[in-house]
Design an enzyme around this catalytic site. Structure first.
Site, PDB file in Angstrom:
ATOM      1  N   LYS A   1     -43.152 -12.489  49.606  1.00 18.43           N
ATOM      2  CA  LYS A   1     -44.282 -13.341  49.999  1.00 18.43           C
ATOM      3  C   LYS A   1     -44.182 -13.746  51.460  1.00 18.43           C
ATOM      4  O   LYS A   1     -45.142 -14.158  52.080  1.00 18.43           O
ATOM      5  CB  LYS A   1     -44.355 -14.573  49.102  1.00 18.43           C
ATOM      6  CG  LYS A   1     -44.849 -14.219  47.705  1.00 18.43           C
ATOM      7  CD  LYS A   1     -45.146 -15.422  46.842  1.00 18.43           C
ATOM      8  CE  LYS A   1     -45.483 -14.928  45.435  1.00 18.43           C
ATOM      9  NZ  LYS A   1     -45.526 -15.961  44.435  1.00 18.43           N
ATOM     10  N   ARG A   2     -42.983 -13.615  51.995  1.00 18.39           N
ATOM     11  CA  ARG A   2     -42.801 -14.012  53.400  1.00 18.39           C
ATOM     12  C   ARG A   2     -43.012 -12.853  54.370  1.00 18.39           C
ATOM     13  O   ARG A   2     -42.930 -13.033  55.571  1.00 18.39           O
ATOM     14  CB  ARG A   2     -41.409 -14.619  53.589  1.00 18.39           C
ATOM     15  CG  ARG A   2     -41.406 -16.127  53.376  1.00 18.39           C
ATOM     16  CD  ARG A   2     -40.041 -16.618  52.960  1.00 18.39           C
ATOM     17  NE  ARG A   2     -39.903 -16.492  51.514  1.00 18.39           N
ATOM     18  CZ  ARG A   2     -38.799 -16.066  50.905  1.00 18.39           C
ATOM     19  NH1 ARG A   2     -37.760 -15.711  51.614  1.00 18.39           N
ATOM     20  NH2 ARG A   2     -38.747 -15.980  49.601  1.00 18.39           N
TER      21      ARG A   2
END
Ligand code: GLU
Length: 480
Positions: free
Chosen positions: A257-258
Site C-alpha cells: 500500500k505504500r
C-alpha cells in the site's frame, strides 16, 4: 445450514477500497451471483485504533461504483443476520467465549506483556525459532486468579488448541492445504479490553450469517487453521475456503500500500477518469483466466461465466499499461452523451463550461476521444489550445525563421479572412489553397501555422484546432 450460497466481503474500515479488497469483493460477488446466492458486506471494526471515519461509507460507495451491489450491508440489513458491524455484536462474542471456557476449550490468561516477552526470549535461547505461548495460565486455580486480579491485572482469553491435531482443508484455489496445531500457540480470542480478535469474531459471524464460501487474500491462509479449530469446538460446519494469490508489481514484488508508483485505491482511479466498467474488467482478469481468447467482459457477462476453478494459484501481475489500454477501449465505446458527461469535469479544468454549447464541448472532447487512456489526460491535451504559450527552443526558432514562414502565415491569414464557415472540409481546402499559392508543402507549411495557433509542435489535428478556435481567435494568434 441452508443450501443457498452466501458469501461476504468483510473489510476493516481502515481506509479507502484498495485494489486487493476490490478483487476479493468482486470474486465473492461473482461467485454468489453465478450460484444464485447472496453477497454480504460486513464490517470488521474490532481493531478500533485503526478505524478511520468515513472508511465504511467510502468502501461501500466504491464497491457500488464498480457495480458490486451487496444484497445485505449495514445500510441494507436482513434482520435475521444483523447487525453487520462487529462492534455492535460484542454480546454475541462474549457469550461464545464464555461457552468455550465452560467447556474447557478456552482459558483466562493474566500474563503481562513483559512476561510474554521474557518467555519468548527464553524460547529463542533454547533454539526455538517460532516461540509459542507457554501455557503459563492454562491451569490457574481460583486463588491464583484472585491474586492476579487484586494486582490489577485484566485477563485476556486464549483458545486451548488440541495438541498434535492436523488440520487440513480443500482450498478452492490451492487444493489440499495441511497445518498442524503444534506450530500454532494458544492464541487470544478476547483481548483484556473485552474486544474479540479477528480470528474469533470472523468465525462467529461467518457461522451466524450462514456464510458458505470464503474467498479472501492469501495473507489469511495461516489464519484458516485457527478458525477451523474453532469450528471444530463449536461443532459447526466449516465453510469452503479459497485463498487468492498476491498481486505483484511489474518487478514481481508484492504490491504494498505504500508503493507510490502504482495507484492502488479505487477513488484515485475514479478521480483520474477511469471508467468503473474498465476497472471491473481489469480486476476480473487479475487472478482469473477466462475459458476463451477475449479480454473484454461486462459485469453481466462475468456473472454468467465465472468459474472459480479458473482462478490462478500463481501471483497476479498488476499491469498498468493493460489497465490503460482497457480503459481506452471503454472510453471509445461511450456514446456521445455518456462521453460528454464523463469528460465534462476534466474540460472544466481548462475552460469555463458555461461559455460553450454541448455541441462545441463535444467537438472539443471528440478531438481526443481515441487518444486518451483516462479522462484527466484531456487536460494537458486541451490546455495549449486555450492557454497559449510559445516555447522557445531551437527547433521552434528554426521553423519560425524559415524564409518561407512569413509568406505561409500571410497567405494563410488572407485565405482565412475570406471564409465564413470553418467546417473541416473548408479548412482542408484552405490549406490546399495556401499550399498551391506559396508552393510550400509539408512541415514548412503546417508547422508555422500550428506554432502560431497553439505554441506547440504537437497536439490535436490542425483542422480541428482551427474549427475550435474560430476565425477571430485564430487571426488574433497569427498576429501575435
Ligand atoms: N477484515 C479482513 C480483511 O480486511 C477480512 C478477512 C476475511 O475475509 O476473513 O482482510
Amino acid at each position: 445450514m441452508g443450501n443457498k450460497v452466501r458469501v461476504r466481503y468483510a473489510p476493516s474500515p481502515t481506509g479507502f477500497l484498495h485494489i486487493g479488497g476490490a478483487r476479493s469483493a468482486l470474486f465473492n460477488y461473482l461467485y454468489a451471483k453465478r450460484n444464485g446466492g447472496d453477497f454480504v458486506f460486513r464490517i470488521e471494526d474490532t481493531d478500533i485504533e485503526r478505524n478511520v471515519k468515513g472508511g465504511e461509507e467510502s468502501q461501500l460507495n466504491d464497491l457500488m461504483w464498480l457495480g458490486i451491489v451487496p444484497d445485505e450491508s449495514p445500510l441494507n440489513p436482513n434482520p435475521k443476520y444483523a447487525p453487520y458491524r462487529q462492534m455492535e455484536r460484542l454480546e454475541m462474542y462474549h457469550k461464545y467465549a464464555k461457552w468455550l471456557i465452560d467447556q474447557g476449550y478456552a482459558y483466562e490468561c493474566y500474563c503481562s506483556e513483559e512476561e510474554l516477552d521474557k518467555s519468548r526470549e527464553e524460547q529463542y535461547a533454547r533454539g526455538i525459532n517460532a516461540p509459542k505461548y507457554d501455557r503459563h495460565c492454562l491451569h490457574l486455580s481460583e486463588e491464583e486468579k484472585e491474586k492476579y486480579k487484586k494486582e490489577g491485572r485484566k485477563p485476556c482469553i486464549r483458545l486451548k488448541l488440541e495438541d498434535h491435531l492436523t488440520i487440513s482443508f480443500d482450498d478452492l484455489i490451492r487444493g489440499k492445504v495441511v497445518f498442524n496445531n503444534d506450530d500454532i500457540g494458544d492464541w487470544v480470542i478476547m483481548k483484556s479490553n473485552g474486544i474479540p480478535t479477528y480470528n474469533f469474531a470472523v468465525v462467529i459471524d461467518d457461522h451466524m450469517m450462514e456464510i458458505t464460501h470464503v474467498l479472501r487474500g492469501e495473507e489469511h491462509l495461516s489464519n484458516t487453521p485457527k478458525q477451523i479449530q474453532l469450528y471444530k469446538y463449536f461443532g459447526w460446519e466449516v465453510p469452503t475456503f479459497g485463498h487468492m494469490t498476491i498481486i505483484v508489481n511489474e518487478n514481481g514484488k508484492k504490491l504494498s500500500k505504500r508503493d507510490n508508483n502504482i495507484l492502488q485505491f479505487m477513488s484515485q482511479y475514479r478521480d483520474l477518469g477511469y471508467l468503473p466498467e474498465a476497472i471491473f474488467n481489469f480486476i476480473l482478469l487479475l487472478g482469473w483466466t477466462p475459458n476463451e481468447e477475449r479480454e473484454i467482459f461486462t459485469l453481466e457477462e462475468a456473472k454468467e461465466i465465472f468459474d472459480p476453478s479458473r482462478m490462478s494459484a500463481s501471483p497476479s501481475m498488476f499491469d498498468q499499461r493493460k489497465l490503460n489500454w482497457m480503459n481506452s477501449q471503454y472510453i471509445r465505446k461511450l456514446s456521445d452523451e455518456d462521453y460528454l458527461s464523463f469528460i465534462k469535469p476534466y474540460l472544466a479544468k481548462v475552460i469555463d463550461l458555461e461559455k460553450y454549447s454541448d455541441e462545441q464541448l463535444l467537438f472539443m472532447a471528440n478531438m481526443f476521444k481515441s487518444e486518451i487512456q483516462y479522462g484527466a489526460q484531456i487536460v494537458d491535451l486541451l490546455k495549449p489550445l486555450f492557454a497559449y504559450h510559445l516555447e522557445e527552443n531551437d527547433e521552434i526558432k528554426e521553423i519560425l525563421s524559415l524564409e518561407s514562414t512569413p509568406k505561409v502565415l500571410a497567405s494563410f491569414e488572407e485565405h482565412l479572412k475570406t471564409i465564413d464557415n470553418l467546417e473541416i472540409e473548408t479548412v482542408k481546402q484552405l490549406f490546399k489553397d495556401v499550399g498551391s499559392e506559396t508552393g510550400i508543402k509539408g512541415k514548412a507549411l503546417y508547422m508555422p501555422i500550428r506554432l502560431m495557433l497553439t505554441g506547440q509542435m504537437h497536439g490535436a489535428e490542425l483542422v480541428n484546432i482551427i474549427k475550435l478556435l474560430g476565425k477571430e481567435e485564430a487571426i488574433k494568434r497569427l498576429n501575435k
